[in-house]
Each structure stands twice: as structure tokens, then as C-alpha cells.
Design a protein around this motif. Structure first.
Motif, PDB file in Angstrom:
ATOM      1  N   ALA A 307       1.109  -1.421  -0.061  1.00 51.17           N
ATOM      2  CA  ALA A 307       0.198   0.017  -0.135  1.00 51.17           C
ATOM      3  C   ALA A 307       0.870   1.117   0.035  1.00 51.17           C
ATOM      4  O   ALA A 307       1.018   1.848  -1.112  1.00 51.17           O
ATOM      5  N   PHE A 308       1.175   1.626   1.111  1.00 54.28           N
ATOM      6  CA  PHE A 308       2.238   2.901   1.185  1.00 54.28           C
ATOM      7  C   PHE A 308       3.007   2.707   2.605  1.00 54.28           C
ATOM      8  O   PHE A 308       2.914   1.987   3.041  1.00 54.28           O
ATOM      9  N   ASP A 309       4.164   3.324   2.408  1.00 56.80           N
ATOM     10  CA  ASP A 309       5.244   3.620   3.457  1.00 56.80           C
ATOM     11  C   ASP A 309       6.139   2.578   3.483  1.00 56.80           C
ATOM     12  O   ASP A 309       5.845   1.562   2.619  1.00 56.80           O
ATOM     13  N   HIS A 310       7.333   2.643   4.401  1.00 53.04           N
ATOM     14  CA  HIS A 310       8.216   1.328   4.301  1.00 53.04           C
ATOM     15  C   HIS A 310       8.012   0.726   5.492  1.00 53.04           C
ATOM     16  O   HIS A 310       8.316   1.029   6.517  1.00 53.04           O
ATOM     17  N   ALA A 311       7.932  -0.731   5.391  1.00 51.47           N
ATOM     18  CA  ALA A 311       7.911  -1.714   6.518  1.00 51.47           C
ATOM     19  C   ALA A 311       8.961  -1.882   7.192  1.00 51.47           C
ATOM     20  O   ALA A 311      10.144  -1.611   6.642  1.00 51.47           O
ATOM     21  N   ASP A 312       9.020  -2.059   8.433  1.00 49.89           N
ATOM     22  CA  ASP A 312      10.276  -2.309   9.400  1.00 49.89           C
ATOM     23  C   ASP A 312      11.132  -3.539   9.032  1.00 49.89           C
ATOM     24  O   ASP A 312      10.460  -4.763   8.365  1.00 49.89           O
ATOM     25  N   PRO A 313      12.356  -3.541   8.999  1.00 45.67           N
ATOM     26  CA  PRO A 313      13.064  -4.793   8.588  1.00 45.67           C
ATOM     27  C   PRO A 313      12.946  -5.952   9.331  1.00 45.67           C
ATOM     28  O   PRO A 313      13.320  -7.089   8.745  1.00 45.67           O
ATOM     29  N   SER A 314      12.343  -5.699  10.411  1.00 43.29           N
ATOM     30  CA  SER A 314      11.931  -7.240  11.215  1.00 43.29           C
ATOM     31  C   SER A 314      11.037  -8.263  10.221  1.00 43.29           C
ATOM     32  O   SER A 314      10.818  -9.489  10.541  1.00 43.29           O
ATOM     33  N   ILE A 315      10.303  -7.830   9.312  1.00 39.88           N
ATOM     34  CA  ILE A 315       9.516  -8.586   8.557  1.00 39.88           C
ATOM     35  C   ILE A 315      10.519  -9.371   7.569  1.00 39.88           C
ATOM     36  O   ILE A 315       9.871 -10.405   6.849  1.00 39.88           O
TER      37      ILE A 315
END
Length: 461
Positions: A307-315
Motif C-alpha cells: 500500500a504505502f510507507d516502508h515496513a520495518d526490517p523485522s519482516i
């Protein structure tokens, strides 16, 4: 069957010597077993420690947890071997080289640090095997209290001959970057190639064969074992699947070594050696839930933002070693594999960031998206606790004006991160001796310019 030289063994023979480890890392006391096909029936039936084992073998238990741990976390394996591992001469101290747990060698350095690819010694100049080629780059904590981590590089050019390594301090997560490594363990053999990882857990003896100039990274954890991260709202599937983790099939050698076989023991941060007259890889059969294992990073199922934004690297977490604090890891092993970028109205690369965790990044192959120049395969970066970091100027400018259509990210690349809640100390070797520290690293952010416009107003739609 096994040659102690740098000649590459027949691939088919090695690749078939694995068991599929369905649910190996998911806990609940899963049990695996294997016996060398040359000795059918070598696994005792009905009990772990019969009065007389089949084939006249010795029964020996290897425990990776306290006896009284809850069933889901209780780790142990039974090994049925020709001679027990207790038969050896006394340990004596040996030179540790650049392997250390001394976190006070040099003054703390909070700066962003980057290392150019670490130099592999030429075999024509000096023979270096896996153990002598271990170099501690940074770490924290204490092996005596069983709470901490170490990050090491290995650079070697020759195989271990009539010597093996045993880590009494913790687990080794090994990330080859250049060259295949053939790891012989008490449980069997594993061929591990770049873009694969393996974990040798505490107390397991192993030897490393190489086939030329070889380099890689090691994450060591004291006091915890690696496990799969919880999936939470992701649900039942995603990230690293348990079925893709592989364990070795039993393989033994009944070999006497008249000149002496050396067992090297890492204990309380120091190295010790002992001598024995037989190969330690004499396990004919084994069963249990405490084994070495390997994993191919290509099998990682990426979860990403759509969708939008940048997810945290924990994924992108492959494995985690949990601390006693819920949700806080002693160490996470995180990868940044090829994937699709589709987020709208978003600065897609990693955002500028300050973190209560320490982040060491390495590169197996390709170019990392946020720093396509300078950060090279076989090198590394360390962004310490609360030290700011993020994309360089070129990446920022390019991504701020890019047409946001679906695009492939990181094709042909595999970057990874060792992330830890510990505040890391860098060793003298890392800061001075290795001579690979890039003292100009900070300059990649110097060209960032001000875009602030106090007269800006949102456009009317």
C-alpha cells in the motif's frame, strides 16, 4: 569417501546426505533420527541407553538445554559412536589469533563504520584454515554469564586436516560469502554454498573443508539458540518455512590418527586444544532434536508492503535468538532478498533511522539498494546504538523523484543484517589491524542538501 584436501567432492554424494527437517525449528520436542546405511539397525530400539548398544557402540547424550527445560525448549540428541568423546588428553591453552572476547581493547567508537571486503590470504603465502582464519570484528556480553554475542569474519584458503572445532560458548550461524564449504560434523556432512547459511549449535564438533580462497561471516550467540520468529498477524505461512531447514544424515569414519587428532575448544572466549588418536566423526547413528542444520536463502517467502510507507526490517527475519525480555532479541538474522516494490506515495528505500539496536550489515552478492557504491560483497557496516544512518545522497535524490511504478528490488543481490539489542564494541583488529576500515564512509551523507521551503503549500486538487 572423504578426502582431506581442497578437491571438490562429488556433488551428488553430498547433496543426498540430508534429512528434510519438517518443523525442526518450531519447537515442541520434534525428534529426528539417522543411521549410516553401512550399519543398518545401529539405532537402539525402545530405549536411549541400552546395556549393550548395537555393533558395540557407545551411547552419548549431547544436551543443548538444561534437563528441566519445558518440553518445547528442551534440546538434546543421543549419539551412538565407536569411541566416546571423553577419551582425549587434557586441554592446554593455545594461541587465539584474532579471536577474542575482550571488548575493552580500544576506546568505544559510536561513528558509522564501514569495512571494505576483508582480505583473503593467498595460499602460496600462508596456509590458513577456518579456525586460524577467524577474526572477531565486534561483540558484547560475556561467555561466563552466558549472555552476549560475537560477530566474526572467516578468511581461509586451506582445509582443516586432522583437527576439528568445538564451541563451548555458544552457537555459530555461518554465512559463506565466497567459496563453498564442506562441513563435517558428528551428525554427518553439510555442503554450504554462498546464499546458504548453516547453524552449528553449542558443543557440536565440526571440521571445515574449502576448495580455494574462502570468506564469510559468523554470528555467535551465547546463552540462547536460534529459532524461527513468531509470525503473529502474518498467520501460519511466510518468511522461512520449517520444512526448508535440512539436517545431515549420519556418516562415520573409523579412523585412527597415529600423529594425533587435534580437538580445538572455544571456552570462555579462549582457545584450548587436546589430542586424541581417533577421528571424532565416529558417530554411526543419532537421534534427537539438537543437530546442526542448513537453509537456502532463496527459499525465504518475502512479506512486504503493498500500500504505502516502508515496513520495518523485522519482516525479513530468518532466525532469532531471543533474550529474556519479550520481543527483544539478543540477535536477529535478517535478509534483504529480491522482491517487488509497489508502495505508492512512498520513499521506498530504507528510511533515515536511529535505533536502540545495533545493526551489522554484510553483503553476499550484488549491490545494496540504499548504497550502491562503497558497500561491497565481503565487506560490512556497523551502525551502533542510536547512531543515525540511512540512504546516501544519490539514493535519496533518485528515489525522491522516481516514477512509482511496480519494480523489482535487489535482483541479483543478497544483503543481510545481524541485529542485536547489545551495544557492540569493535575490536582492535576491526578498527586498526585489518586495515579495511573505510574512514571516508561518513562522506556519503555529506552532500545531502537542504530542500526546506517555508513558502511551500499543498497543491489544490
Amino acid at each position: 569417501m572423504f578426502q582431506h584436501d581442497n578437491a571438490r567432492p562429488h556433488v551428488a554424494r553430498i547433496c543426498t546426505q540430508f534429512l528434510e527437517a519438517e518443523n525442526y525449528l518450531s519447537g515442541f520436542g520434534n525428534e529426528f533420527s539417522s543411521e549410516d546405511p553401512r550399519c543398518p539397525g545401529s539405532l537402539p530400539e525402545g530405549q536411549n541407553n541400552p546395556q549393550v548398544c548395537p555393533y558395540g557402540l557407545y551411547a552419548e547424550q549431547l544436551s543443548g538445554s538444561a534437563f528441566t527445560c519445558p518440553r518445547p525448549t528442551n534440546k538434546r540428541s543421543w549419539l551412538y559412536r565407536i569411541l566416546p568423546s571423553v577419551r582425549h588428553k587434557p586441554y592446554t591453552a593455545m594461541h587465539c589469533g584474532n579471536l577474542t572476547e575482550n571488548w575493552d581493547e580500544v576506546e568505544p567508537d559510536p561513528n558509522q563504520l564501514r569495512w571494505m571486503p576483508f582480505t583473503i590470504p593467498k595460499s602460496s603465502e600462508k596456509k590458513v584454515d577456518f579456525v586460524t582464519g577467524l577474526h572477531t570484528l565486534c561483540g558484547a556480553g560475556d561467555t561466563k554469564s552466558r549472555n552476549g554475542i560475537g560477530i566474526h569474519m572467516f578468511t581461509c584458503n586451506t582445509s582443516m586436516v586432522d583437527r576439528c572445532f568445538n564451541n563451548s560458548d555458544g552457537d555459530f550461524l555461518i554465512v559463506p560469502q565466497q567459496g563453498e564449504i564442506l562441513i563435517t560434523t558428528e551428525f554427518g556432512k553439510m555442503m554450504v554454498e554462498p546464499n546458504e547459511i548453516c547453524v552449528i549449535q553449542q558443543g557440536m564438533r565440526f571440521s571445515v573443508n574449502v576448495f580455494g580462497e574462502t570468506r564469510g561471516y559468523v554470528l555467535e550467540v551465547y546463552g540462547a539458540h536460534f529459532e524461527l520468529p513468531d509470525l503473529g498477524p502474518i498467520g501460519a505461512n511466510g518468511l522461512a518455512n520449517p520444512r526448508d531447514f535440512l539436517t545431515p544424515v549420519a556418516w562415520y569414519e573409523d579412523r585412527e590418527v597415529a600423529t594425533g587428532y587435534t580437538v580445538i575448544n572455544k571456552y570462555q572466549g579462549k582457545l584450548f586444544s587436546s589430542q586424541q588418536v581417533f577421528s571424532p566423526f565416529n558417530v554411526v547413528a543419532w537421534h534427537g532434536n539438537y543437530t546442526p542444520y542448513k537453509y537456502n536463502l532463496d527459499n525465504f517467502m518475502v512479506i512486504n508492503c503493498v500500500a504505502f510507507d516502508h515496513a520495518d526490517p523485522s519482516i525479513f527475519t530468518v532466525l532469532t535468538a531471543k533474550s529474556s525480555r519479550p520481543g527483544v532479541a539478543m540477535a536477529d538474522f535478517v535478509i534483504f532478498p529480491p522482491r517487488w516494490g509497489v508502495a505508492d506515495h512512498t520513499f521506498r528505500p530504507p528510511y533515515y533511522h536511529r535505533n536502540c539496536m545495533s545493526e551489522f550489515m554484510g553483503l553476499i552478492k550484488g549491490h545494496y539498494e540504499a548504497k550502491e557504491e562503497g558497500f561491497q560483497p565481503g565487506g560490512g557496516t556497523l551502525h551502533s546504538t542510536m547512531t543515525p544512518h540511512g540512504p546516501d545522497r544519490d539514493c535519496f535524490e533518485k528515489s525522491s523523484t522516481a516514477l512509482l511504478k511496480p519494480e523489482r528490488v535487489a535482483d541479483g543481490t543478497m544483503a543481510f543484517m545481524f541485529e542485536s539489542s547489545f551495544s557492540m564494541a569493535v575490536t582492535k583488529w576491526g578498527l586498526e589491524t585489518c586495515q579495511r576500515l573505510d574512514k571516508s564512509y561518513y562522506q556519503c551523507w555529506e552532500p545531502l542538501r537542504k530542500h526546506f521551503d517555508p513558502n511551500w503549500r499543498p497543491s489544490k486538487q
